[in-house]
Design an enzyme around this catalytic site. Sequence first.
Site, PDB file in Angstrom:
ATOM      1  N   ASP A 178      29.991  73.532 -57.482  1.00  0.00           N
ATOM      2  CA  ASP A 178      29.295  72.713 -58.472  1.00  0.00           C
ATOM      3  C   ASP A 178      28.871  71.377 -57.854  1.00  0.00           C
ATOM      4  O   ASP A 178      29.714  70.626 -57.341  1.00  0.00           O
ATOM      5  CB  ASP A 178      30.236  72.470 -59.664  1.00  0.00           C
ATOM      6  CG  ASP A 178      29.498  71.957 -60.878  1.00  0.00           C
ATOM      7  OD1 ASP A 178      28.272  71.742 -60.791  1.00  0.00           O
ATOM      8  OD2 ASP A 178      30.147  71.766 -61.919  1.00  0.00           O
ATOM      9  N   ASP A 179      27.589  71.113 -57.893  1.00  0.00           N
ATOM     10  CA  ASP A 179      27.036  69.817 -57.448  1.00  0.00           C
ATOM     11  C   ASP A 179      27.135  69.577 -55.944  1.00  0.00           C
ATOM     12  O   ASP A 179      27.010  68.433 -55.496  1.00  0.00           O
ATOM     13  CB  ASP A 179      27.717  68.622 -58.134  1.00  0.00           C
ATOM     14  CG  ASP A 179      27.286  68.427 -59.572  1.00  0.00           C
ATOM     15  OD1 ASP A 179      26.604  69.320 -60.115  1.00  0.00           O
ATOM     16  OD2 ASP A 179      27.631  67.380 -60.170  1.00  0.00           O
ATOM     17  N   CYS A 213      23.343  71.779 -63.881  1.00  0.00           N
ATOM     18  CA  CYS A 213      24.294  72.902 -63.864  1.00  0.00           C
ATOM     19  C   CYS A 213      23.930  74.117 -64.714  1.00  0.00           C
ATOM     20  O   CYS A 213      23.794  75.231 -64.191  1.00  0.00           O
ATOM     21  CB  CYS A 213      25.660  72.419 -64.334  1.00  0.00           C
ATOM     22  SG  CYS A 213      26.220  70.869 -63.606  1.00  0.00           S
ATOM     23  N   HIS A 254      30.013  77.491 -68.549  1.00  0.00           N
ATOM     24  CA  HIS A 254      28.988  76.532 -68.992  1.00  0.00           C
ATOM     25  C   HIS A 254      27.807  77.174 -69.719  1.00  0.00           C
ATOM     26  O   HIS A 254      26.738  76.567 -69.835  1.00  0.00           O
ATOM     27  CB  HIS A 254      28.472  75.729 -67.770  1.00  0.00           C
ATOM     28  CG  HIS A 254      28.026  74.335 -68.128  1.00  0.00           C
ATOM     29  ND1 HIS A 254      27.180  73.598 -67.342  1.00  0.00           N
ATOM     30  CD2 HIS A 254      28.304  73.562 -69.193  1.00  0.00           C
ATOM     31  CE1 HIS A 254      26.954  72.426 -67.892  1.00  0.00           C
ATOM     32  NE2 HIS A 254      27.633  72.374 -69.022  1.00  0.00           N
ATOM     33  N   ASP A 289      24.928  74.882 -57.177  1.00  0.00           N
ATOM     34  CA  ASP A 289      24.085  75.027 -58.379  1.00  0.00           C
ATOM     35  C   ASP A 289      23.003  73.978 -58.527  1.00  0.00           C
ATOM     36  O   ASP A 289      22.085  74.141 -59.325  1.00  0.00           O
ATOM     37  CB  ASP A 289      24.952  75.075 -59.644  1.00  0.00           C
ATOM     38  CG  ASP A 289      25.605  73.734 -59.959  1.00  0.00           C
ATOM     39  OD1 ASP A 289      25.794  72.913 -59.028  1.00  0.00           O
ATOM     40  OD2 ASP A 289      25.920  73.506 -61.135  1.00  0.00           O
ATOM     41  N   ASN A 290      23.124  72.869 -57.797  1.00  0.00           N
ATOM     42  CA  ASN A 290      22.075  71.837 -57.827  1.00  0.00           C
ATOM     43  C   ASN A 290      22.373  70.867 -56.685  1.00  0.00           C
ATOM     44  O   ASN A 290      23.381  71.000 -55.993  1.00  0.00           O
ATOM     45  CB  ASN A 290      22.026  71.094 -59.173  1.00  0.00           C
ATOM     46  CG  ASN A 290      23.369  70.581 -59.650  1.00  0.00           C
ATOM     47  OD1 ASN A 290      23.937  71.113 -60.606  1.00  0.00           O
ATOM     48  ND2 ASN A 290      23.925  69.582 -58.990  1.00  0.00           N
TER      49      ASN A 290
HETATM   50 CA   LIG Z   1      26.165  71.257 -61.111  1.00  0.00          CA
END
Ligand SMILES: [Ca+2]
Length: 501
Positions: free
Chosen positions: A54-55, A94, A162, A302-303
Amino acid sequence: MVKRMRRRSFLKALGLGVGLGAAGASLPRVARAVAVGAASAGKRRPNIVFILIDDMGWRDVGFMGSKFYLTPNIDRLASQGMVFRRAYANAPNCAPTRACLMSGQYTPRHGVYTVGSSERGSAKGRKLIPTANTTTLNPKIVTLGESLRAAGYVTASMGKWHLGGDEQTCPEGQGFDVNIGGTEAGHPKSYFSPYRNPKLPDGPKGEYLTDRLTDEAIKFITDNSDGQKPFFLYLPHYAVHTPLQARSEKIEKYKSRPADRGQNNANYAAMIESTDDGIGRILARLDELKIADNTLVVFFSDNGGYSGVTSNAPLRGGKGMLYEGGIREPMIVRWPGRVKPGAKCDQAVIGIDFYPTLLEVAGAPAPAGQVLDGVSIVKLMTEGKPLDREAIFWHFPCYLQGAGPTGWRTTPAGAVQMGDFKLIEFFEDSRLELYNIADDIGETKNLAAKMPDKTRQLHEALVAWRKQVKAPIPTELNPKYDPNWKPRKRGAKAKTAKENK
Ligand SMILES: [Ca+2]
């Protein structure tokens, strides 16, 4: 209820929709057909481990050039598989990226455009009324988990989901036999137990979430290593999203490490190190069980990296933007015997490609009646065969507040990438920005005025795609808009979990 949900998911996975409950009598025949089709692939189908961080930014790992973060296990994985140097998330934050991974569809098809509301930031600063956002993935969509489960895979989701938290939209309702820790939440309340997560029983006080998810993943892999059924382990780590909470004994050494082009946060580095430790333990377990040769491992994020805590330089911007820093991701695929170790790929690939790719890997049929927007990259990985695709697209008709001088990370926008060029359209003023991302990876020179033909070509492709996927464009003016609005002054870097979504 569980039984009913499963049967319902099964129908979805066969592309039969949910309205055919009365047709249950014909089910066994269809089920047999699926099973035979999958088995006819001839070979033992590979297990799939899909690790989604994540991130994590494009340069937040050693193999992509970071000199600050230490990721020896991920770097080793990279050396054993193919590194994709131009891999993209479908969105700069996300939930939409995850919705695209699970559905195989671009954002306008499922309506998950952003996290939470599309009306983020000050109303006075928003010129347009943005497109309304959807925060859950429609249960009618046949997810990647459902497709693989219908083809005979045991499926597990461990970590951040999410995409909804009720019975139909949680991981169990969307094709996963096992769900550890997946809820509608976008970040943990705490990285240390007690977690206050209804889908994750607390461990001993002080247990670290990344270590726990690793333990759960290893248990699942071990329990399903007998080869009876292949497994699909979706491991969307909560790390390395804020809140920045790391194991204290890991933080210290980063305090004295020299910064690297804006990367200098010791807490964040320690979170990355725990993630890397966990990946190392999972890969070691695959070796011990002697199933590594029959397991495809994906590593992806994811980003883009969040500019409040890391730097994506030389890429422009970060999480929340359609510039490269917001959407370009580190990516590895390791598939022993099929993908050459140490291979590098510079062709653009994007999150929606995983769905058709993993179906092909599994010998699983595509869900009937459901559009899949991506393309399989199996031949690209195994034979170096270029993809037959002209362009890839993004649609983000939303506002995201930010800490910079404009007050925004992005205003409503869309983008297209074609060959070496990328065009971004900002809907507030129809502004077009054109970049040659091969020559100018940092998107420093807007070529729109200099190259009108190229600009027109990409814009026409973007407009045609939007028509095809019925993408809504915000046009209505916001009555609360104040043209004299100025963002309130604050530090250049926001650090709260609330702002980082
Ligand atoms: Ca994210």
